[in-house]
Design a protein around this motif. Structure first.
Motif, PDB file in Angstrom:
ATOM      1  N   LEU A 178       0.836  -1.205   0.000  1.00  0.00           N
ATOM      2  CA  LEU A 178       0.000   0.000   0.000  1.00  0.00           C
ATOM      3  C   LEU A 178       0.869   1.252   0.000  1.00  0.00           C
ATOM      4  N   LEU A 179       1.972   1.231   0.766  1.00  0.00           N
ATOM      5  CA  LEU A 179       2.838   2.410   0.814  1.00  0.00           C
ATOM      6  C   LEU A 179       3.499   2.654  -0.541  1.00  0.00           C
ATOM      7  N   VAL A 180       3.880   1.559  -1.225  1.00  0.00           N
ATOM      8  CA  VAL A 180       4.454   1.728  -2.566  1.00  0.00           C
ATOM      9  C   VAL A 180       3.418   2.361  -3.484  1.00  0.00           C
ATOM     10  N   ALA A 181       2.149   1.893  -3.364  1.00  0.00           N
ATOM     11  CA  ALA A 181       1.094   2.484  -4.181  1.00  0.00           C
ATOM     12  C   ALA A 181       0.908   3.963  -3.828  1.00  0.00           C
ATOM     13  N   ALA A 182       1.003   4.265  -2.508  1.00  0.00           N
ATOM     14  CA  ALA A 182       0.845   5.658  -2.084  1.00  0.00           C
ATOM     15  C   ALA A 182       1.993   6.508  -2.622  1.00  0.00           C
ATOM     16  N   ALA A 183       3.180   5.920  -2.698  1.00  0.00           N
ATOM     17  CA  ALA A 183       4.333   6.662  -3.216  1.00  0.00           C
ATOM     18  C   ALA A 183       4.136   6.989  -4.690  1.00  0.00           C
ATOM     19  N   GLY A 184       3.370   6.151  -5.362  1.00  0.00           N
ATOM     20  CA  GLY A 184       3.154   6.372  -6.790  1.00  0.00           C
ATOM     21  C   GLY A 184       1.863   7.081  -7.089  1.00  0.00           C
ATOM     22  N   ARG A 197       7.801   0.316 -12.453  1.00  0.00           N
ATOM     23  CA  ARG A 197       9.205   0.169 -12.791  1.00  0.00           C
ATOM     24  C   ARG A 197       9.661   1.297 -13.722  1.00  0.00           C
ATOM     25  N   LYS A 198       8.788   1.620 -14.700  1.00  0.00           N
ATOM     26  CA  LYS A 198       9.136   2.685 -15.653  1.00  0.00           C
ATOM     27  C   LYS A 198       9.101   4.051 -14.986  1.00  0.00           C
ATOM     28  N   ALA A 199       8.106   4.250 -14.097  1.00  0.00           N
ATOM     29  CA  ALA A 199       7.910   5.568 -13.502  1.00  0.00           C
ATOM     30  C   ALA A 199       8.656   5.704 -12.181  1.00  0.00           C
ATOM     31  N   ALA A 200       9.598   4.771 -11.908  1.00  0.00           N
ATOM     32  CA  ALA A 200      10.227   4.732 -10.588  1.00  0.00           C
ATOM     33  C   ALA A 200      10.840   6.083 -10.210  1.00  0.00           C
ATOM     34  N   GLY A 201      11.376   6.796 -11.199  1.00  0.00           N
ATOM     35  CA  GLY A 201      12.016   8.075 -10.894  1.00  0.00           C
ATOM     36  C   GLY A 201      11.050   9.102 -10.342  1.00  0.00           C
ATOM     37  N   MET A 202       9.753   8.932 -10.628  1.00  0.00           N
ATOM     38  CA  MET A 202       8.788   9.946 -10.182  1.00  0.00           C
ATOM     39  C   MET A 202       8.174   9.629  -8.825  1.00  0.00           C
ATOM     40  N   LEU A 203       8.545   8.490  -8.236  1.00  0.00           N
ATOM     41  CA  LEU A 203       7.919   8.102  -6.967  1.00  0.00           C
ATOM     42  C   LEU A 203       8.497   8.921  -5.824  1.00  0.00           C
ATOM     43  N   ASP A 204       7.708   9.032  -4.768  1.00  0.00           N
ATOM     44  CA  ASP A 204       8.184   9.731  -3.586  1.00  0.00           C
ATOM     45  C   ASP A 204       9.149   8.815  -2.834  1.00  0.00           C
ATOM     46  N   ALA A 205      10.423   9.211  -2.796  1.00  0.00           N
ATOM     47  CA  ALA A 205      11.462   8.291  -2.313  1.00  0.00           C
ATOM     48  C   ALA A 205      11.260   7.891  -0.853  1.00  0.00           C
ATOM     49  N   GLU A 267      15.791   1.096  -5.999  1.00  0.00           N
ATOM     50  CA  GLU A 267      17.093   1.615  -6.422  1.00  0.00           C
ATOM     51  C   GLU A 267      16.950   2.758  -7.421  1.00  0.00           C
ATOM     52  N   ALA A 268      15.999   2.606  -8.356  1.00  0.00           N
ATOM     53  CA  ALA A 268      15.814   3.667  -9.338  1.00  0.00           C
ATOM     54  C   ALA A 268      15.271   4.931  -8.683  1.00  0.00           C
ATOM     55  N   ALA A 269      14.392   4.761  -7.687  1.00  0.00           N
ATOM     56  CA  ALA A 269      13.770   5.930  -7.067  1.00  0.00           C
ATOM     57  C   ALA A 269      14.728   6.652  -6.135  1.00  0.00           C
ATOM     58  N   THR A 270      15.677   5.908  -5.536  1.00  0.00           N
ATOM     59  CA  THR A 270      16.600   6.565  -4.605  1.00  0.00           C
ATOM     60  C   THR A 270      17.917   6.921  -5.288  1.00  0.00           C
ATOM     61  N   GLY A 271      17.948   6.811  -6.608  1.00  0.00           N
ATOM     62  CA  GLY A 271      19.146   7.240  -7.326  1.00  0.00           C
ATOM     63  C   GLY A 271      20.303   6.260  -7.230  1.00  0.00           C
ATOM     64  N   GLY A 272      20.006   4.962  -7.103  1.00  0.00           N
ATOM     65  CA  GLY A 272      21.065   3.949  -7.135  1.00  0.00           C
ATOM     66  C   GLY A 272      22.098   4.067  -6.032  1.00  0.00           C
ATOM     67  N   VAL A 483      16.877  -8.123 -14.775  1.00  0.00           N
ATOM     68  CA  VAL A 483      15.599  -7.551 -14.334  1.00  0.00           C
ATOM     69  C   VAL A 483      15.750  -6.957 -12.937  1.00  0.00           C
ATOM     70  N   VAL A 484      16.468  -7.685 -12.064  1.00  0.00           N
ATOM     71  CA  VAL A 484      16.654  -7.187 -10.696  1.00  0.00           C
ATOM     72  C   VAL A 484      17.710  -6.091 -10.677  1.00  0.00           C
ATOM     73  N   GLY A 485      18.735  -6.273 -11.501  1.00  0.00           N
ATOM     74  CA  GLY A 485      19.886  -5.369 -11.437  1.00  0.00           C
ATOM     75  C   GLY A 485      19.654  -4.027 -12.081  1.00  0.00           C
ATOM     76  N   GLY A 486      18.467  -3.793 -12.634  1.00  0.00           N
ATOM     77  CA  GLY A 486      18.160  -2.437 -13.048  1.00  0.00           C
ATOM     78  C   GLY A 486      18.379  -2.155 -14.517  1.00  0.00           C
ATOM     79  N   LYS A 487      18.094  -3.134 -15.398  1.00  0.00           N
ATOM     80  CA  LYS A 487      18.001  -2.794 -16.814  1.00  0.00           C
ATOM     81  C   LYS A 487      16.637  -2.146 -16.998  1.00  0.00           C
ATOM     82  N   PRO A 488      16.536  -0.911 -17.547  1.00  0.00           N
ATOM     83  CA  PRO A 488      15.255  -0.221 -17.563  1.00  0.00           C
ATOM     84  C   PRO A 488      14.217  -0.918 -18.443  1.00  0.00           C
TER      85      PRO A 488
END
Lengths: 488, 214
Positions: A178-184, A197-205, A267-272, A483-488
């Motif tokens: 639920l918190l992940v959904a709230a972040a998005g 996964r695609k919009a990870a950069g826009m989530l609230d870290a 990882e994508a949302a917190t800048g790796g 997939v886990v290691g962050g290929k976009p």
């Protein structure tokens, strides 16, 4: 995309297979039918894996989606399911003959077994993080009754602990979801993995980090990571051997798979910055050390194997935390552990039936009393301890290498200490079981051809994986790791 | 809209505190049932301006399950197990209420510090949801009877439900139904387990299930 219907078939087939189970009278026929359903499911799964191999991913509608990571786990799941399902008739033979395994008991067992298969398939197939949670919770509830097949007070206690601890744990994972959904909030489809996964950069870290903590503790409980592992040795030791094999071989990995899904998002949302990876490393090392402490003083062979699962899931978590080579090794280790541990539980289960106890001080001379199961247990335990030349040795070696490359000195020291303690501790116990003179018990039943194949095949696979890695498998694991290691 | 939600939140706090002070298991089940009904109606209050059929359906299903089916199943289990009271809980009733009030204070504090992006919910929702989760966990660890632990699990689930409905907003129908189904099966399986425990041990005191260690 035309193979999309396969995903529906994969999900629907085990559910459809439940109905005949409820009508069949003879326990033996019921177990046979279950085997047929599971083998057919394995064929369907291999068709899905092949389609993913060619196309990279497979989608059906908005909720069903398989990529390299889920295809890899699908393969592991089917290996575990086929092995333990085909083994069940031999394990329950005595109970059927003595009438302990009644037609009703068999119906319930078969229905729950296929239900668990459907629930785990749902975990792997759903693109929606909420549905993935629903699948994990469903596996908890469906497998709980499987622990209580041998109706003893101890198995009842184990079932209650499993039910409550895992339900509460998995409820935490729901909070995390639920918190992940709230972040998005504000992005479309805030629960669909491919979108998030695609919009990870826009989530609230910050919200996402809080959510990941809940997810890690929640799914970590189900995966048996220390210190949330308290249900695990009880449930594994009290369940019938095929169920223990399923728990250890795949159910734990399925929970860890759920955590793997969130790692690239965080990882994508917190800048790796590696924040989530450090947490996984911590839980991984803690699990290895805690398992070591309990293995040294263990007397019950199934509890020993259960703590060894805490160790191995810890190694997988550590591998993910180390990243790069570690990630590849972690997935490879999942496969090796599934092969070895499922078989180890099956062998231990049969030996336990022969001796009438799982107390290792009273199970002497297994190699003479029952050569197939004794040798199977010995080789499995050796392989699981990381002895060369089995597959586990290679994956553990790669994880050590990853730790050296990451210059994680303390992690490396703790990992090697833990592995050494477990090696000595477990081997001391198991040598006592395997060698020596058996107590005066009637000779064990001669194992049938199916049983021999079930023991030899996984061991041969482990040996081959230790000596030679097929190119196809390497590519499959590399793509899953990407997939886990962050290929976009 | 926000008045309705806030009165629901006050009811949630009251049911939580009542649950902490009750010893009769029958009354505990009723209190959790009331809480379930309040929660089931919450989506109606949260979307009062645009009532889609799926929201009405969901609210109806939740009320039916949490308000009537679960209590019925648990009361049945209670009859079979033949237990009336939670005798000597690990933490006494008065102390439980005091801890509950302290927990509420803490939830208010945490709720005021925690910001969920874009949440349009009234400010009381987050702390009350957190408080409900805390009470659920506390009941699970501080009571001896297996049945009370199931109630604790339901309260925990209620807290998450409140959090989800108001703070996350659009959860796909399929997920909501799946979650509801899971909770239903959870109560069913736990009920069966209680039945077997009461037959095997002649009681349902969980702290005496301690044969497995190490």
């Amino acid at each position: 995309m035309s193979e999309g219907w396969l995903l529906w078939a994969l999900l629907g087939w085990p559910v459809a297979g439940i109905l005949p189970c409820l009508a069949l009278r003879s326990p033996r026929v019921n177990l046979g039918w279950t085997s047929c359903v599971v083998v057919a499911q394995a064929l369907l799964a291999s068709a899905v894996i092949r389609a993913v191999w060619i196309a990279g991913s497979l989608r059906m509608g908005p909720v069903l989606f398989v990529d390299a990571l889920s295809a890899f786990h699908l393969g592991v799941m089917m290996i575990v399911f086929v092995t333990s399902t085909l083994f069940a008739p031999s394990y329950f033979r005595h109970a059927i003959e003595s009438g302990e395994f009644t037609p009703w008991g068999a119906r319930r067992y078969a229905a729950l077994w296929l239900g668990a298969l459907a629930a785990m398939t749902l975990v792997l197939l759903s693109d929606n993080l909420g549905l993935m949670w629903v699948g994990v919770e469903a596996t908890t509830l469906l497998t709980a009754m499987l622990i209580y097949v041998h109706r003893t007070p101890a198995s009842l206690e184990a079932m209650w602990k499993y039910l409550l601890i895992c339900s509460v744990g998995v409820a935490f994972a729901f909070m995390g979801t639920l918190l992940v959904a709230a972040a998005g909030r504000g992005t479309q489809d805030a629960l669909t993995w491919t979108h998030v996964r695609k919009a990870a950069g826009m989530l609230d870290a910050n919200t996402l980090k809080l959510g990941f903590l809940f997810l890690l503790v929640g799914y970590g409980t189900k995966a048996g990571l220390a210190p949330m592992h308290s249900w695990l040795p009880d449930a594994h030791s009290q369940a019938p051997a095929p169920v223990s094999g399923l728990f250890s071989g795949f159910m734990l990995s399925a929970a860890l798979y759920c955590i793997m899904r969130y790692v690239p998002i965080v990882e994508a949302a917190t800048g790796g910055t590696g924040w989530s990876l450090r947490l996984l490393t911590f839980f991984g090392v803690a699990s290895i050390l805690v398992a070591g402490a309990f293995i040294v003083s263990q007397r019950d062979v199934k509890r020993l194997l259960a703590y060894s699962s805490v160790e191995h899931l810890g190694i997988v978590a550590l591998g993910i935390g180390l990243g790069k080579v570690g990630l590849f090794a972690a997935l490879f280790h999942t496969l090796n552990h599934a092969l070895g541990k499922t078989l180890a539980f099956l062998c231990a289960g049969r030996l336990g039936q022969h001796y009438g106890t799982y107390d290792m001080t009273r199970m002497q001379g297994a190699l003479r009393a029952s050569p197939l199961w004794g040798a199977g247990l010995m080789i499995c335990v050796l392989a699981l301890l990381g002895a060369a030349p089995f597959g586990v040795f290679v994956s553990e070696f790669l994880i050590v290498k990853a730790a050296v490359e990451a210059r994680a000195t303390w992690t490396l020291v703790l990992l090697l200490t833990g592995l050494a303690i477990i090696f000595i501790g477990a081997l001391r116990h198991v040598i006592g079981v395997v060698y020596g003179l058996p107590p005066a018990t009637p000779a064990a039943r001669r194992p049938g051809p199916v049983e021999v194949v079930l023991v030899v095949l996984p061991l041969a696979a482990l040996l081959v994986l230790g000596l030679w890695m097929p190119d196809g498998l390497r590519r499959a694991i590399e793509e899953a790791a990407a997939v886990v290691g962050g290929k976009p | 809209m926000s008045l309705l939600i806030e009165s629901a939140m006050v009811l949630l706090v009251l049911t939580n505190l009542t649950l902490l002070g009750l010893s009769r298991l029958r009354s505990c089940i009723r209190v959790v049932a009331v809480q379930g009904i309040v929660l089931g109606l919450l989506p109606l209050a949260a979307h009062a301006d645009d009532l889609a059929p799926r929201i009405i359906l969901l609210a109806g299903g939740t009320v039916a399950l949490k308000g009537f089916v679960f209590p019925w199943m648990l009361l049945r289990a209670l009859r079979v197990a033949n237990v009336r009271h939670e005798v000597e809980p690990i933490v006494g009733y008065t102390l439980s209420i005091v801890i509950g009030i302290a927990g509420f204070g803490m939830s208010l504090w945490v709720g005021s510090r925690l910001t969920i992006p874009g949440a349009a919910a009234p400010p009381l929702v987050l702390p009350v949801a957190l408080f409900t989760i805390l009470v659920g966990l506390f009941v699970i660890v501080s009571r001896r009877k297996a049945l009370t632990q199931v109630l604790g699990y339901l309260v925990l689930e209620n807290g998450m439900y409140a959090f989800g409905i108001v703070l996350v907003g659009e959860i796909p129908m399929l997920v909501e139904l799946g979650v509801l189904l899971d909770v239903f099966v959870a109560v069913l399986v736990m009920g069966i387990a209680i039945y077997h425990i009461s037959r095997e041990y002649d009681h349902i005191d969980v702290d005496e299930l301690d044969a497995l260690r190490g």
